[in-house]
Structure formats: structure tokens, C-alpha cells
Design a protein around this motif. Structure first.
Motif, mmCIF file in Angstrom:
data_model
loop_
_atom_site.group_PDB
_atom_site.id
_atom_site.type_symbol
_atom_site.label_atom_id
_atom_site.label_comp_id
_atom_site.label_asym_id
_atom_site.label_seq_id
_atom_site.Cartn_x
_atom_site.Cartn_y
_atom_site.Cartn_z
ATOM 1 N N PRO A 36 4.295 -0.152 1.579
ATOM 2 C CA PRO A 36 5.366 0.497 1.094
ATOM 3 C C PRO A 36 5.499 2.071 1.047
ATOM 4 O O PRO A 36 4.656 2.874 0.855
ATOM 5 C CB PRO A 36 5.410 -0.124 -0.225
ATOM 6 C CG PRO A 36 3.938 -0.343 -0.586
ATOM 7 C CD PRO A 36 3.372 -0.771 0.542
ATOM 8 N N ILE A 37 6.809 2.497 1.540
ATOM 9 C CA ILE A 37 6.847 3.844 1.697
ATOM 10 C C ILE A 37 7.842 4.556 0.723
ATOM 11 O O ILE A 37 8.125 5.715 0.842
ATOM 12 C CB ILE A 37 7.342 4.364 3.123
ATOM 13 C CG1 ILE A 37 8.576 3.661 3.349
ATOM 14 C CG2 ILE A 37 6.052 3.802 4.326
ATOM 15 C CD1 ILE A 37 9.346 3.990 4.859
ATOM 16 N N THR A 38 8.482 3.784 0.029
ATOM 17 C CA THR A 38 9.473 4.209 -1.080
ATOM 18 C C THR A 38 8.956 3.670 -2.374
ATOM 19 O O THR A 38 8.592 2.798 -2.707
ATOM 20 C CB THR A 38 11.040 3.638 -0.737
ATOM 21 O OG1 THR A 38 10.993 3.861 0.744
ATOM 22 C CG2 THR A 38 11.723 4.274 -1.732
ATOM 23 N N TYR A 39 8.846 4.907 -3.292
ATOM 24 C CA TYR A 39 8.612 4.621 -4.539
ATOM 25 C C TYR A 39 9.643 5.085 -5.606
ATOM 26 O O TYR A 39 10.548 5.934 -5.214
ATOM 27 C CB TYR A 39 7.228 5.785 -4.910
ATOM 28 C CG TYR A 39 6.220 5.672 -4.000
ATOM 29 C CD1 TYR A 39 5.118 4.534 -4.304
ATOM 30 C CD2 TYR A 39 5.930 6.251 -2.772
ATOM 31 C CE1 TYR A 39 4.002 4.187 -3.577
ATOM 32 C CE2 TYR A 39 4.902 5.977 -2.123
ATOM 33 C CZ TYR A 39 4.030 5.013 -2.442
ATOM 34 O OH TYR A 39 2.954 4.789 -1.539
ATOM 35 N N ARG A 40 9.545 4.549 -6.741
ATOM 36 C CA ARG A 40 10.346 5.066 -8.040
ATOM 37 C C ARG A 40 9.452 6.148 -8.599
ATOM 38 O O ARG A 40 8.355 5.897 -8.783
ATOM 39 C CB ARG A 40 10.719 3.830 -8.863
ATOM 40 C CG ARG A 40 11.803 2.863 -8.382
ATOM 41 C CD ARG A 40 12.126 1.939 -9.476
ATOM 42 N NE ARG A 40 11.375 1.565 -10.420
ATOM 43 C CZ ARG A 40 11.277 0.620 -11.177
ATOM 44 N NH1 ARG A 40 12.469 -0.418 -11.032
ATOM 45 N NH2 ARG A 40 10.569 0.230 -12.146
ATOM 46 N N TRP A 41 10.318 7.116 -8.643
ATOM 47 C CA TRP A 41 9.525 8.444 -9.286
ATOM 48 C C TRP A 41 8.906 8.069 -10.647
ATOM 49 O O TRP A 41 7.823 8.581 -10.880
ATOM 50 C CB TRP A 41 10.548 9.472 -9.197
ATOM 51 C CG TRP A 41 11.055 10.210 -7.912
ATOM 52 C CD1 TRP A 41 12.162 9.773 -7.316
ATOM 53 C CD2 TRP A 41 10.377 11.135 -7.299
ATOM 54 N NE1 TRP A 41 12.187 10.656 -6.139
ATOM 55 C CE2 TRP A 41 10.955 11.344 -6.158
ATOM 56 C CE3 TRP A 41 8.980 11.760 -7.482
ATOM 57 C CZ2 TRP A 41 10.510 12.229 -5.091
ATOM 58 C CZ3 TRP A 41 8.708 12.862 -6.700
ATOM 59 C CH2 TRP A 41 9.346 13.184 -5.578
ATOM 60 N N ARG A 42 9.738 7.326 -11.475
ATOM 61 C CA ARG A 42 9.188 7.174 -12.899
ATOM 62 C C ARG A 42 7.967 6.211 -12.743
ATOM 63 O O ARG A 42 7.369 6.166 -13.598
ATOM 64 C CB ARG A 42 10.259 6.761 -13.590
ATOM 65 C CG ARG A 42 10.786 5.375 -13.426
ATOM 66 C CD ARG A 42 12.019 4.900 -14.013
ATOM 67 N NE ARG A 42 12.517 3.728 -13.668
ATOM 68 C CZ ARG A 42 13.408 3.442 -12.930
ATOM 69 N NH1 ARG A 42 13.848 4.483 -12.441
ATOM 70 N NH2 ARG A 42 14.052 2.370 -12.754
ATOM 71 N N ASP A 43 7.516 5.510 -11.515
ATOM 72 C CA ASP A 43 6.360 4.812 -11.722
ATOM 73 C C ASP A 43 5.130 5.234 -10.788
ATOM 74 O O ASP A 43 4.410 4.634 -10.662
ATOM 75 C CB ASP A 43 7.086 3.343 -10.875
ATOM 76 C CG ASP A 43 8.076 2.704 -11.493
ATOM 77 O OD1 ASP A 43 7.918 3.011 -12.879
ATOM 78 O OD2 ASP A 43 8.623 1.856 -11.026
ATOM 79 N N MET A 44 5.432 6.531 -10.274
ATOM 80 C CA MET A 44 4.219 7.032 -9.561
ATOM 81 C C MET A 44 3.129 7.668 -10.478
ATOM 82 O O MET A 44 3.382 8.215 -11.573
ATOM 83 C CB MET A 44 4.927 8.427 -8.902
ATOM 84 C CG MET A 44 5.572 7.956 -7.620
ATOM 85 S SD MET A 44 5.789 9.325 -6.357
ATOM 86 C CE MET A 44 7.723 9.311 -6.675
ATOM 87 N N ASP A 45 2.084 7.174 -9.977
ATOM 88 C CA ASP A 45 0.813 7.989 -10.512
ATOM 89 C C ASP A 45 0.814 9.469 -10.108
ATOM 90 O O ASP A 45 1.381 9.810 -8.967
ATOM 91 C CB ASP A 45 -0.474 7.398 -10.622
ATOM 92 C CG ASP A 45 -0.865 7.266 -9.120
ATOM 93 O OD1 ASP A 45 -0.656 8.078 -8.309
ATOM 94 O OD2 ASP A 45 -1.369 5.966 -8.725
ATOM 95 N N ALA A 46 0.152 10.202 -10.762
ATOM 96 C CA ALA A 46 -0.209 11.850 -10.463
ATOM 97 C C ALA A 46 -0.491 12.134 -9.072
ATOM 98 O O ALA A 46 -0.023 12.772 -8.260
ATOM 99 C CB ALA A 46 -0.925 12.398 -11.560
ATOM 100 N N ARG A 47 -1.420 11.062 -8.668
ATOM 101 C CA ARG A 47 -1.882 11.410 -7.140
ATOM 102 C C ARG A 47 -0.772 11.055 -6.270
ATOM 103 O O ARG A 47 -0.697 11.816 -5.175
ATOM 104 C CB ARG A 47 -3.153 10.586 -6.772
ATOM 105 C CG ARG A 47 -3.754 10.453 -5.737
ATOM 106 C CD ARG A 47 -5.032 9.962 -5.572
ATOM 107 N NE ARG A 47 -5.454 9.945 -4.297
ATOM 108 C CZ ARG A 47 -6.105 8.837 -3.537
ATOM 109 N NH1 ARG A 47 -6.046 7.408 -4.316
ATOM 110 N NH2 ARG A 47 -6.307 8.709 -2.294
ATOM 111 N N THR A 48 -0.217 9.936 -6.284
ATOM 112 C CA THR A 48 0.833 9.520 -5.530
ATOM 113 C C THR A 48 1.856 10.745 -5.746
ATOM 114 O O THR A 48 2.690 10.900 -4.435
ATOM 115 C CB THR A 48 1.390 7.952 -5.801
ATOM 116 O OG1 THR A 48 0.553 7.263 -5.751
ATOM 117 C CG2 THR A 48 2.774 7.759 -4.825
#
Length: 161
Positions: A36-48
Motif C-alpha cells: 500500500p502506498i497511501t496512508y491516512r495521516w492520523r494513522d501513521m506511526d512516527a517512522r512512516t
């Protein structure tokens, strides 16, 4: 196309499932090898988030340079405005998706159609933020919804509050 013709094809050895999994993500429990190449900002961990921010920053520089976008479209402080970040990230993902190996050639044109709409929205975001007229970043005001609505402790959808 004649009525007798169809888009169906036959591939032996279970390759249909592999092909469908590649296109649609999964079929009958099979998972796609695509990352997957698209993330929801509020769900990202610090590294991502760190990797996504770096990639987005480089991409925004490319976008501004390639399309000669002024500060009235993308202000110098774009990363400090959540609406601009969301718009630019969505546009970045659309641009990347328009150059996939399974695109039939319409992706780049579709990206440019989205770019036109996005530029107008970004211009409005920038106008609302007011950073360009001030020649400095202006912190957006935060709106807090009144307590007692959905998401509040004790809220009951049956009673409306």
C-alpha cells in the motif's frame, strides 16, 4: 463488439486468482504482493510519517518547479496547514497512481484534470490562510465543536445527545 464476444479469458493453473489478487488486492484469501502506498495521516506511526513527509516535501518541490506554481497556490509554509498537506498528499498519490504499469494511458491526463481542480482549491486555502498577503506564516485558528455531539462521552444516538 459482437454480442457473442466477451471480455472473459481462461488461464490455467489458478493464474486467474493470482491475476485478480494483483488487480483487486485479494480473492479467495489470496493477498496481493503490492505494497500500500497511501496512508491516512492520523494513522501513521512516527517512522512512516517521517518517510512520507520527506517524500512529500521532495514531491511538492518538484510540483512547484514543474508547474511554475506561485506562493498564492502553494505558500512557503504549506506544511504548516493541514488542508494544504491533505490536498498536496492526495495530489501526490494521484500523480503516482497515474503512472502504474496497469494504466491504459489515461492516468497522466486524469492527473492533469485533477491538478487543475486542485490548484483552485489550494489557491482558496492559501487565500483563507492569509500567509501570502502577510509575507509570513499565519497560524490557522482552531475550531472546537460544542461538547455533547457524536464522539463525546455519554453521547447517545437514540436520544440525540
Amino acid at each position: 463488439m459482437d454480442e457473442d464476444e466477451s471480455f472473459e479469458y481462461t488461464v490455467g493453473g489458478g493464474a486467474e486468482d493470482e491475476f485478480a489478487a494483483m488487480l483487486f488486492g485479494s480473492t479467495e484469501g489470496k493477498r496481493s504482493n503490492r505494497v500500500p502506498i497511501t496512508y491516512r495521516w492520523r494513522d501513521m506511526d512516527a517512522r512512516t510519517a517521517e518517510a512520507v513527509w520527506k517524500h512529500l516535501g521532495l514531491w511538492v518541490q518538484w510540483l512547484v518547479d514543474t508547474y511554475h506554481l506561485s506562493t498564492s497556490v502553494v505558500p512557503d509554509c504549506w506544511w504548516r496547514h493541514s488542508d494544504m498537506v491533505a490536498e498536496l498528499y492526495g495530489l501526490q498519490r494521484a500523480e503516482q497512481a497515474s503512472y502504474t504499469e496497469d494504466d491504459g494511458g489515461f492516468g497522466p491526463v486524469t492527473f492533469h484534470e485533477r491538478l487543475t481542480s486542485s490548484i483552485e482549491r489550494m489557491r482558496e486555502h492559501t487565500r483563507t490562510a492569509g500567509c501570502v498577503g502577510l509575507q509570513a506564516h499565519r497560524e490557522p485558528s482552531r475550531r472546537n465543536l460544542p461538547a455533547g455531539g457524536p464522539g463525546s462521552s455519554g453521547w447517545d444516538p437514540e436520544s440525540g445527545g
